[in-house]
Design a protein around this motif. Structure first.
Motif, PDB file in Angstrom:
ATOM      1  N   VAL A   7       0.834  -1.202   0.000  1.00 52.23           N
ATOM      2  CA  VAL A   7       0.000   0.000   0.000  1.00 52.23           C
ATOM      3  C   VAL A   7       0.862   1.242   0.000  1.00 52.23           C
ATOM      4  CG1 VAL A   7      -1.608   1.369   1.384  1.00 52.23           C
ATOM      5  CG2 VAL A   7      -1.987  -1.079   1.107  1.00 52.23           C
ATOM      6  N   ALA A   8       1.925   1.213   0.766  1.00 48.26           N
ATOM      7  CA  ALA A   8       2.755   2.402   0.920  1.00 48.26           C
ATOM      8  C   ALA A   8       3.650   2.665  -0.271  1.00 48.26           C
ATOM      9  CB  ALA A   8       3.617   2.263   2.179  1.00 48.26           C
ATOM     10  N   PHE A 113      -2.356   9.445  -6.768  1.00 50.02           N
ATOM     11  CA  PHE A 113      -2.418  10.816  -6.280  1.00 50.02           C
ATOM     12  C   PHE A 113      -1.003  11.270  -5.946  1.00 50.02           C
ATOM     13  CE2 PHE A 113      -6.910  10.061  -5.795  1.00 50.02           C
ATOM     14  CZ  PHE A 113      -7.452  11.311  -6.077  1.00 50.02           C
ATOM     15  N   LEU A 114      -0.651  12.444  -6.448  1.00 47.29           N
ATOM     16  CA  LEU A 114       0.717  12.936  -6.339  1.00 47.29           C
ATOM     17  C   LEU A 114       0.712  14.399  -5.894  1.00 47.29           C
ATOM     18  CD1 LEU A 114       1.101  11.521  -9.815  1.00 47.29           C
ATOM     19  CD2 LEU A 114       2.610  10.632  -8.058  1.00 47.29           C
ATOM     20  N   LYS A 115       1.845  14.823  -5.375  1.00 44.40           N
ATOM     21  CA  LYS A 115       1.991  16.216  -4.963  1.00 44.40           C
ATOM     22  C   LYS A 115       3.302  16.756  -5.538  1.00 44.40           C
ATOM     23  CE  LYS A 115       1.866  19.344  -1.000  1.00 44.40           C
ATOM     24  NZ  LYS A 115       1.597  19.476   0.457  1.00 44.40           N
ATOM     25  N   LEU A 116       3.186  17.803  -6.329  1.00 44.54           N
ATOM     26  CA  LEU A 116       4.365  18.404  -6.953  1.00 44.54           C
ATOM     27  C   LEU A 116       5.190  19.163  -5.929  1.00 44.54           C
ATOM     28  CD1 LEU A 116       5.827  19.072  -9.661  1.00 44.54           C
ATOM     29  CD2 LEU A 116       4.473  21.174  -9.712  1.00 44.54           C
ATOM     30  N   LYS A 117       6.494  18.870  -5.884  1.00 47.84           N
ATOM     31  CA  LYS A 117       7.398  19.556  -4.964  1.00 47.84           C
ATOM     32  C   LYS A 117       8.262  20.586  -5.689  1.00 47.84           C
ATOM     33  CE  LYS A 117       7.569  18.775  -1.262  1.00 47.84           C
ATOM     34  NZ  LYS A 117       6.742  19.345  -0.174  1.00 47.84           N
ATOM     35  N   LEU A 129       1.434  10.228  -2.840  1.00 49.87           N
ATOM     36  CA  LEU A 129       0.609  10.330  -1.640  1.00 49.87           C
ATOM     37  C   LEU A 129      -0.020   8.989  -1.294  1.00 49.87           C
ATOM     38  CD1 LEU A 129      -1.140  13.757  -2.338  1.00 49.87           C
ATOM     39  CD2 LEU A 129       0.961  13.314  -1.048  1.00 49.87           C
ATOM     40  N   GLU A 130      -0.354   8.847   0.001  1.00 52.96           N
ATOM     41  CA  GLU A 130      -0.936   7.601   0.482  1.00 52.96           C
ATOM     42  C   GLU A 130      -2.434   7.738   0.671  1.00 52.96           C
ATOM     43  OE1 GLU A 130       1.056   5.920   3.860  1.00 52.96           O
ATOM     44  OE2 GLU A 130       2.984   6.731   3.219  1.00 52.96           O
ATOM     45  N   LYS A 140       1.473  13.630   3.909  1.00 53.93           N
ATOM     46  CA  LYS A 140       2.179  12.403   4.239  1.00 53.93           C
ATOM     47  C   LYS A 140       2.567  11.656   2.981  1.00 53.93           C
ATOM     48  CE  LYS A 140       1.848   8.218   7.079  1.00 53.93           C
ATOM     49  NZ  LYS A 140       0.965   7.425   7.980  1.00 53.93           N
ATOM     50  N   SER A 141       3.842  11.398   2.841  1.00 52.91           N
ATOM     51  CA  SER A 141       4.337  10.634   1.707  1.00 52.91           C
ATOM     52  C   SER A 141       5.599   9.912   2.117  1.00 52.91           C
ATOM     53  CB  SER A 141       4.633  11.557   0.520  1.00 52.91           C
ATOM     54  OG  SER A 141       5.263  10.851  -0.514  1.00 52.91           O
ATOM     55  N   ARG A 142       5.699   8.634   1.710  1.00 49.80           N
ATOM     56  CA  ARG A 142       6.908   7.864   2.007  1.00 49.80           C
ATOM     57  C   ARG A 142       7.764   7.676   0.765  1.00 49.80           C
ATOM     58  NH1 ARG A 142       4.577   2.850   5.674  1.00 49.80           N
ATOM     59  NH2 ARG A 142       3.011   4.032   6.803  1.00 49.80           N
ATOM     60  N   VAL A 143       7.284   8.184  -0.364  1.00 44.36           N
ATOM     61  CA  VAL A 143       7.972   7.938  -1.627  1.00 44.36           C
ATOM     62  C   VAL A 143       8.153   9.235  -2.408  1.00 44.36           C
ATOM     63  CG1 VAL A 143       7.875   6.714  -3.834  1.00 44.36           C
ATOM     64  CG2 VAL A 143       7.035   5.609  -1.759  1.00 44.36           C
ATOM     65  N   VAL A 144       9.382   9.456  -2.889  1.00 42.56           N
ATOM     66  CA  VAL A 144       9.703  10.637  -3.687  1.00 42.56           C
ATOM     67  C   VAL A 144      10.141  10.176  -5.078  1.00 42.56           C
ATOM     68  CG1 VAL A 144      11.136  12.698  -3.905  1.00 42.56           C
ATOM     69  CG2 VAL A 144      10.436  11.898  -1.632  1.00 42.56           C
TER      70      VAL A 144
END
Length: 322
Positions: A7-8, A113-117, A129-130, A140-144
């Motif tokens: 999942v993560a 679902f993603l978040k632009l940095k 995103l999780e 909260k995100s564990r993956v870049v």
């Protein structure tokens, strides 16, 4: 054991209803003033092809303790304000997908679902995103994920994407420790990026490794199960009798089989379970060890103990085609 990991660390699929809601409402969490934040826009990079060069956990590693490797495999192009194209290696072509844009740099492409940095014409840095039920935590995100443009890779870095996607020295050191533990104690076996190979020595034994064909078009894009729990269907013709057994085994770094457990329920019937284990262990120690060449799994070129699932079918006479 792998449920949380999957999942993560994999791209997360979402229902059509939730995606529709996201598009309609532009996803706004209940945070004071959040609605004033602008919707993310990719206008400045439209038409540029970006290739993912790394996918890492927040600790900087692309491997986790179960041996799961975050493989950078996206090839992405923003087409318009509401469309993005992803490359399918199976079809060898780009396919357009809806691009849902939200506030606070959140967006959705192909079930993720993603978040632009960070964004420039040379590169993108994106957080995966999780999901928790029918909601996402935008903080909260564990993956870049890091992507470079084709032009940047070729004309500025003067290299190839495959070079940039290689494991880092930190990854290698981490995996080396996992290998040392697994080869000392097979109970610490972990998933191999190059799984166990089972090669038949005789025509009467046939081996097929199950393989999921990823398809962005059919929403079947994940092959995690093939990696985490490799499964082999083995057919033995001219066996001593007809039989079918399914069990889990660990193959150590020398290619030696170790029986773990049956993969069928017994509903509390201890005698049936004991007999099943006895017979399936005997089949493993005779047919499988004698008639198969077993090559152990490897990760980053290092052989190590890993766990596999096996379905064995024995037939007294070869089955005639229907």
């Amino acid at each position: 054991m792998y449920a949380t990991t999957k999942v993560a660390l994999r791209n997360i699929a979402f229902s059509t209803a939730f995606l529709t809601t996201f598009i309609a409402c532009k996803y706004r969490p209940n945070t004071p003033g959040h609605g004033e934040k602008p919707t993310v826009s990719f206008k400045s990079v439209e038409g540029i092809t970006f290739i993912e060069v790394s996918r890492r956990q927040t600790n900087g590693l692309s491997f986790n303790e179960y041996g799961y490797h975050l493989t950078p495999d996206w090839k992405l192009r923003f087409v318009s304000a509401d469309s993005a194209a992803l490359y399918s290696p199976v079809k060898d072509a780009f396919f357009n997908f809806p691009l849902a844009l939200g506030t606070d740099s959140v967006f959705n492409i192909a079930h993720a679902f993603l978040k632009l940095k960070k964004m420039s014409k040379d590169s993108l840095v994106i957080n995966l995103l999780e999901a928790q039920g029918d909601s996402i935590d935008i903080n909260k995100s564990r993956v870049v994920m890091k992507l470079y443009s084709e032009d940047f890779i070729k004309n500025k870095l003067h290299t190839d994407a495959s070079v940039l996607q290689r494991a880092t020295p930190q990854d290698s050191a981490f995996v080396r420790k996992l290998v040392a533990k697994a080869n000392t104690d097979i109970k610490k076996a972990f998933s191999a990026s190059q799984p166990v190979q089972l090669i038949s020595k005789i025509p009467n034994v046939n081996v097929v490794k199950r393989k999921t064909k990823p398809s962005l078009l059919d929403n079947k894009y994940s092959t995690d199960d093939d990696y985490l729990t490799p499964t082999y269907d083995i057919t033995i013709n001219k066996a001593y009798q007809d039989f079918e057994y399914s069990f889990e085994a660990t193959v150590d770094s020398a290619g030696v089989w170790h029986y773990n457990k049956p993969l069928v329920p017994f509903m509390g019937d201890a005698d049936a379970e004991k007999n099943y284990i006895k017979v399936s262990t005997a089949i493993m120690n005779t047919y499988l060890k004698l008639y198969l060449t077993t090559k152990p799994g490897e990760t980053l070129g290092m052989k190590h103990a890993s766990t596999i699932s096996v379905n064995v079918k024995g037939m007294v006479a070869p089955r005639k085609p229907d």
